[in-house]
Motif scaffolding. Structure first.
Motif, PDB file in Angstrom:
ATOM      1  N   GLY A 169       0.793  -1.229   0.000  1.00 48.25           N
ATOM      2  CA  GLY A 169       0.000   0.000   0.000  1.00 48.25           C
ATOM      3  C   GLY A 169       0.817   1.266   0.000  1.00 48.25           C
ATOM      4  O   GLY A 169       0.511   2.211  -0.743  1.00 48.25           O
ATOM      5  N   SER A 172       2.024   2.303  -3.413  1.00 44.36           N
ATOM      6  CA  SER A 172       1.021   2.344  -4.475  1.00 44.36           C
ATOM      7  C   SER A 172       1.191   3.576  -5.362  1.00 44.36           C
ATOM      8  O   SER A 172       1.567   4.656  -4.892  1.00 44.36           O
ATOM      9  CB  SER A 172      -0.386   2.343  -3.862  1.00 44.36           C
ATOM     10  OG  SER A 172      -1.370   2.539  -4.863  1.00 44.36           O
ATOM     11  N   THR A 177      -4.118   6.045  -1.974  1.00 40.24           N
ATOM     12  CA  THR A 177      -3.780   4.857  -1.192  1.00 40.24           C
ATOM     13  C   THR A 177      -2.443   5.026  -0.487  1.00 40.24           C
ATOM     14  O   THR A 177      -2.297   4.709   0.700  1.00 40.24           O
ATOM     15  CB  THR A 177      -3.719   3.609  -2.095  1.00 40.24           C
ATOM     16  OG1 THR A 177      -4.995   3.393  -2.687  1.00 40.24           O
ATOM     17  CG2 THR A 177      -3.306   2.377  -1.305  1.00 40.24           C
TER      18      THR A 177
END
Length: 250
Positions: A169, A172, A177
């Motif tokens: 994450g 990303s 995000t």
């Protein structure tokens, strides 16, 4: 004792290289600065090494492979086009430390012998070579405060996962995000390390963030809270391939 800690998230393009500096004071780690996009990476690193108080040890922690698999070097030294290779692919392309990281925490680093990460490794070694032009900067193979300045290999994902933190994450490509993910990770890391009041660069860039994590990994190394090579790994292989230092360990 105070030790200067420097993190370098290597990239083949300087605009993507993350750099961070901090200190270890015998207890906690302080991250004092993190940046990305320096035009002269070697110059920034040289300046940080030179600016530390005289006699203060320093550890430069680099997020890039610093060695290649030993079987690969042996096999290619005498290989001719069209001849079969004597080792299976995994032994040719993965180092002992890569397999150790995977066994220990379930993270598989990129194969330096088979992936474009090799270009990043070559870039990192060129920077180390430039720094060694006017100073001694050995590869450190024994955790603890060094006698002078030295370099180690680290892997931010392993440093995070060893702390029970997520490794997905925060890189990303979707800002919606990545930014909250990096912000949350920094909040967690602030529980154990002193971070700059302005965390803007680390929130905006995963490269600057990873460089800061390299500083934490360097602190783990100096404190001796890292996974050591297995006792059955011979020193020659360790020196040839290098070792990924990660923790913390109890």
């Amino acid at each position: 004792m105070t030790v200067t800690l420097i993190g370098y998230d290597c990239a083949t393009q300087s605009k993507k290289a993350g750099l961070a500096r901090g200190t270890w004071d015998g207890g906690a780690v302080s991250v004092e600065e993190a940046l990305v996009g320096a035009k002269d990476v070697a110059g920034v690193l040289r300046g940080w090494l030179d600016d530390r108080p005289e006699g203060q040890p320093a550890v430069l922690a680099i997020d890039a492979p610093l060695g290649w698999p030993a079987p690969m070097g042996i096999a290619l030294a005498t290989h001719a086009a069209g001849d079969p290779l004597p080792h299976v692919a995994n032994r040719m392309f993965r180092r002992a430390t890569d397999d150790f990281v995977h066994r220990t925490i379930g993270k598989r680093s990129l194969d330096v012998g088979a992936d474009r990460i090799a270009r990043t490794a070559a870039c990192a070694l060129a920077i180390v070579g430039a720094l060694r032009a006017d100073r001694r900067l050995p590869l450190l193979l024994e955790p603890g405060p060094p006698a002078g300045a030295g370099v180690i290999e680290v892997y931010p994902a392993a440093t995070l996962k060893s702390r029970g933190l997520p490794t997905r994450g925060y890189k990303s490509k979707e800002r919606a995000t990545a930014v909250p993910a990096r912000t949350a990770l920094l909040d967690r890391l602030a529980e154990e390390a002193r971070l700059p009041v302005d965390r803007g660069s680390m929130i905006a860039s995963d490269d600057a963030f990873d460089a800061a994590v390299c500083v934490l990994a360097a602190g783990d190394f100096v404190a001796g809270r890292v996974h050591r090579p297995p006792v059955d790994l011979d020193v020659e292989t360790l020196r040839r391939e290098g070792w990924i230092w990660f923790g913390p360990t109890v």
